[in-house]
Design a protein around this motif. Structure first.
Motif, PDB file in Angstrom:
ATOM      1  N   ASP A 121      48.210  38.541  64.364  1.00 41.17           N
ATOM      2  CA  ASP A 121      46.832  38.385  63.882  1.00 41.17           C
ATOM      3  C   ASP A 121      46.635  39.058  62.531  1.00 41.17           C
ATOM      4  N   CYS A 122      47.740  39.351  61.828  1.00 46.12           N
ATOM      5  CA  CYS A 122      47.655  40.119  60.581  1.00 46.12           C
ATOM      6  C   CYS A 122      46.846  39.394  59.508  1.00 46.12           C
ATOM      7  N   GLY A 123      47.077  38.087  59.351  1.00 47.03           N
ATOM      8  CA  GLY A 123      46.316  37.337  58.356  1.00 47.03           C
ATOM      9  C   GLY A 123      44.833  37.348  58.671  1.00 47.03           C
ATOM     10  N   ASP A 124      44.486  37.165  59.950  1.00 45.95           N
ATOM     11  CA  ASP A 124      43.079  37.231  60.351  1.00 45.95           C
ATOM     12  C   ASP A 124      42.498  38.601  60.049  1.00 45.95           C
ATOM     13  N   GLN A 125      43.265  39.650  60.342  1.00 47.61           N
ATOM     14  CA  GLN A 125      42.771  41.000  60.114  1.00 47.61           C
ATOM     15  C   GLN A 125      42.572  41.287  58.628  1.00 47.61           C
ATOM     16  N   LEU A 126      43.508  40.814  57.791  1.00 51.06           N
ATOM     17  CA  LEU A 126      43.379  41.034  56.351  1.00 51.06           C
ATOM     18  C   LEU A 126      42.148  40.335  55.798  1.00 51.06           C
ATOM     19  N   ARG A 127      42.032  39.038  56.039  1.00 50.24           N
ATOM     20  CA  ARG A 127      40.907  38.297  55.485  1.00 50.24           C
ATOM     21  C   ARG A 127      39.591  38.696  56.150  1.00 50.24           C
ATOM     22  N   GLY A 128      39.652  39.011  57.454  1.00 52.50           N
ATOM     23  CA  GLY A 128      38.448  39.461  58.142  1.00 52.50           C
ATOM     24  C   GLY A 128      37.945  40.790  57.615  1.00 52.50           C
ATOM     25  N   ALA A 129      38.876  41.695  57.280  1.00 51.28           N
ATOM     26  CA  ALA A 129      38.478  42.994  56.740  1.00 51.28           C
ATOM     27  C   ALA A 129      37.830  42.835  55.370  1.00 51.28           C
ATOM     28  N   LEU A 130      38.410  41.986  54.518  1.00 52.21           N
ATOM     29  CA  LEU A 130      37.812  41.774  53.194  1.00 52.21           C
ATOM     30  C   LEU A 130      36.412  41.170  53.319  1.00 52.21           C
ATOM     31  N   SER A 131      36.238  40.263  54.250  1.00 48.60           N
ATOM     32  CA  SER A 131      34.914  39.674  54.456  1.00 48.60           C
ATOM     33  C   SER A 131      33.923  40.721  54.966  1.00 48.60           C
ATOM     34  N   ALA A 132      34.366  41.557  55.900  1.00 51.19           N
ATOM     35  CA  ALA A 132      33.486  42.584  56.448  1.00 51.19           C
ATOM     36  C   ALA A 132      33.093  43.602  55.382  1.00 51.19           C
ATOM     37  N   ILE A 133      34.043  43.976  54.536  1.00 54.24           N
ATOM     38  CA  ILE A 133      33.751  44.938  53.473  1.00 54.24           C
ATOM     39  C   ILE A 133      32.790  44.323  52.462  1.00 54.24           C
ATOM     40  N   ALA A 134      33.017  43.053  52.114  1.00 59.85           N
ATOM     41  CA  ALA A 134      32.107  42.378  51.175  1.00 59.85           C
ATOM     42  C   ALA A 134      30.696  42.282  51.760  1.00 59.85           C
ATOM     43  N   GLU A 135      30.608  41.980  53.044  1.00 63.73           N
ATOM     44  CA  GLU A 135      29.300  41.878  53.686  1.00 63.73           C
ATOM     45  C   GLU A 135      28.598  43.228  53.706  1.00 63.73           C
ATOM     46  N   ALA A 136      29.375  44.314  53.848  1.00 69.29           N
ATOM     47  CA  ALA A 136      28.788  45.656  53.835  1.00 69.29           C
ATOM     48  C   ALA A 136      28.355  46.073  52.439  1.00 69.29           C
ATOM     49  N   GLY A 137      28.824  45.382  51.415  1.00 68.47           N
ATOM     50  CA  GLY A 137      28.440  45.693  50.043  1.00 68.47           C
ATOM     51  C   GLY A 137      29.505  46.426  49.261  1.00 68.47           C
ATOM     52  N   SER A 138      30.360  47.190  49.946  1.00 68.32           N
ATOM     53  CA  SER A 138      31.433  47.916  49.255  1.00 68.32           C
ATOM     54  C   SER A 138      32.397  48.485  50.297  1.00 68.32           C
ATOM     55  N   GLY A 139      33.553  48.876  49.815  1.00 69.29           N
ATOM     56  CA  GLY A 139      34.547  49.480  50.685  1.00 69.29           C
ATOM     57  C   GLY A 139      35.936  49.384  50.083  1.00 69.29           C
ATOM     58  N   VAL A 140      36.928  49.817  50.850  1.00 68.86           N
ATOM     59  CA  VAL A 140      38.306  49.881  50.361  1.00 68.86           C
ATOM     60  C   VAL A 140      39.248  49.348  51.435  1.00 68.86           C
ATOM     61  N   LEU A 141      40.169  48.487  51.016  1.00 70.04           N
ATOM     62  CA  LEU A 141      41.283  48.083  51.868  1.00 70.04           C
ATOM     63  C   LEU A 141      42.557  48.645  51.246  1.00 70.04           C
ATOM     64  N   VAL A 142      43.236  49.530  51.971  1.00 73.77           N
ATOM     65  CA  VAL A 142      44.496  50.098  51.505  1.00 73.77           C
ATOM     66  C   VAL A 142      45.620  49.229  52.049  1.00 73.77           C
ATOM     67  N   TYR A 143      46.358  48.602  51.132  1.00 69.48           N
ATOM     68  CA  TYR A 143      47.421  47.659  51.521  1.00 69.48           C
ATOM     69  C   TYR A 143      48.758  48.390  51.436  1.00 69.48           C
ATOM     70  N   LEU A 144      49.331  48.688  52.602  1.00 67.04           N
ATOM     71  CA  LEU A 144      50.485  49.562  52.701  1.00 67.04           C
ATOM     72  C   LEU A 144      51.784  48.774  52.812  1.00 67.04           C
ATOM     73  N   ALA A 145      52.782  49.193  52.060  1.00 63.76           N
ATOM     74  CA  ALA A 145      54.102  48.534  52.086  1.00 63.76           C
ATOM     75  C   ALA A 145      54.888  49.021  53.292  1.00 63.76           C
ATOM     76  N   GLN A 146      54.472  48.537  54.482  1.00 63.37           N
ATOM     77  CA  GLN A 146      55.108  48.948  55.731  1.00 63.37           C
ATOM     78  C   GLN A 146      55.281  47.729  56.635  1.00 63.37           C
ATOM     79  N   GLU A 147      56.074  46.794  56.148  1.00 63.63           N
ATOM     80  CA  GLU A 147      56.285  45.528  56.863  1.00 63.63           C
ATOM     81  C   GLU A 147      56.835  45.759  58.268  1.00 63.63           C
ATOM     82  N   GLY A 148      56.318  44.982  59.219  1.00 59.30           N
ATOM     83  CA  GLY A 148      56.871  45.008  60.567  1.00 59.30           C
ATOM     84  C   GLY A 148      56.730  46.338  61.276  1.00 59.30           C
TER      85      GLY A 148
END
Length: 377
Positions: free
Chosen positions: A249-276
């Protein structure tokens, strides 16, 4: 949002990299190229090679190195998957010089295509054995190694390595690598990048002074430290984020988080290089093959020799600090993220549920995260 202090501390911005970090980074590169690496311990030394590069010629070359008997080092989870009753972190077995390299590979990697031999007598796991597995994990290789004790004190072993153009690294340097390697960050680039879910977005790149992999902060709007900031810690997933894989569900979580942050007006998504969950893309694909054979996502990692979750979040806390964020509302179902940020000085004032409808392809994966990974429903 506050900007990083351009003057910075001497430690953070000087560009001075601890020698231990440089030594381990070079050892990682040599191991990934299939070369020998000399490991120096407190009183003993050995040459190490990744089991992934163990062909007939490489194995024969190791048998000719003067010293003790060849041995293989595997992790406790891998040993238990092979039926060994152990609670050790790493397990060491002596190898006969007549053993076939493909059989050695079978001990380390279930994808070898041949059955692993029965294992009985184990050897004492010293600091060299532990260090060889740490190095393999840092290199995103199968967490196993073949060792050949040299029978030399550290100074003589270092000279032996120099004569043969081999890199020597001390196990204490491997132990310090996690503390000194990737967490000393500096901001190196920032750009306005309108996203489909959030047009007022900046992407900020942070680079470890060690020269390691860059980490990314996606900043939506203008978060202010006056109130808790909506934050998502997202570990990269090539298959889910980029390709739209239905196994997770990673793609859903990524795009869902960006949508939720945008709806809240502001926020931060930290994208970590920790595959798998920290095991790297190649090992994740190996885990997928094991999942197709009936293992869940955690059991597959164990069969490969990894812990349930190899990720760390100290780097995420450092990024948030550099952005001036110390209090967060965290989009997560993973209690370990809450605990980790708290340990590293970021106050989590609220956990915001972040769950999406399962599909026939990822239902078992999501159920395993609740059942075994203690994720919140």
């Amino acid at each position: 949002m506050s900007q990083p202090d351009a003057t910075g501390s001497q430690e953070r911005l000087s560009g001075t990299v601890p020698r231990s970090v440089i030594a381990v980074d070079r050892a990682i590169g040599d191991l990934r190229r299939g070369q020998l690496v000399v490991l120096l311990g407190t009183s003993a030394c050995a040459v190490a090679r990744s089991t992934e590069f163990l062909g007939e010629g490489e194995f024969a070359a190791m048998t000719r190195v003067p010293g003790g008997a060849l041995r293989i080092v595997i992790t406790g989870p891998r040993a238990r998957a092979l039926g060994v009753d152990t609670d050790r972190e790493v397990v060491v077995f002596r190898l006969s010089p007549e053993i076939a390299p493909i059989t050695v590979q079978a001990l380390a990697n279930p994808e070898s295509g041949v059955p692993a031999p029965e294992l009985h007598r184990t050897l004492e796991a010293d600091d060299l054995a532990v260090g060889s597995v740490q190095l393999a994990k840092h290199a995103n290789l199968t967490p196993a190694a073949v060792l050949k004790p040299l029978g030399l004190p550290p100074d003589a072993a270092r000279a032996w390595a120099v004569e043969r153009d081999l890199l020597a690294v001390h196990v204490q340097e491997l132990q310090r690598y996690g503390a000194e390697g990737d967490f000393n960050l500096r901001r190196v680039s920032s750009a306005h990048v309108p996203l489909e879910a959030a047009q007022d977005t900046r992407i900020i790149a942070f680079r470890p002074v060690s020269g390691g992999t860059e980490q990314i902060a996606i900043v939506v709007g203008e978060p202010t430290p006056d109130s808790p900031v909506l934050v998502r810690l997202h570990s990269q997933c090539f298959t889910g984020d980029l390709l739209g894989s239905l196994r997770c569900d990673c793609g859903d979580q990524l795009r869902g988080a960006l949508s939720a942050i945008a709806e809240a007006g502001s926020g931060v998504l930290v994208y970590l290089a920790q595959e798998g969950r920290g095991i790297g893309l190649v090992n994740k694909l190996r885990a997928y093959t094991l999942q197709d054979d009936g293992h869940d996502t955690y059991a597959a990692n164990s069969v490969l020799g990894f812990d349930d979750d190899e990720r760390h979040y100290r780097v995420a806390a450092e990024i948030l600090r550099q952005l001036g964020v110390t209090r967060v509302r965290l989009l997560t179902n993973n209690p370990e993220k809450i605990a980790a940020l708290t340990r590293f000085g970021i106050r989590v004032v609220e956990r915001v549920r972040h769950r999406f409808e399962p599909t026939p392809h990822n239902r078992e994966y999501l159920e395993a995260k609740i059942r075994t990974g203690a994720h919140l429903p």
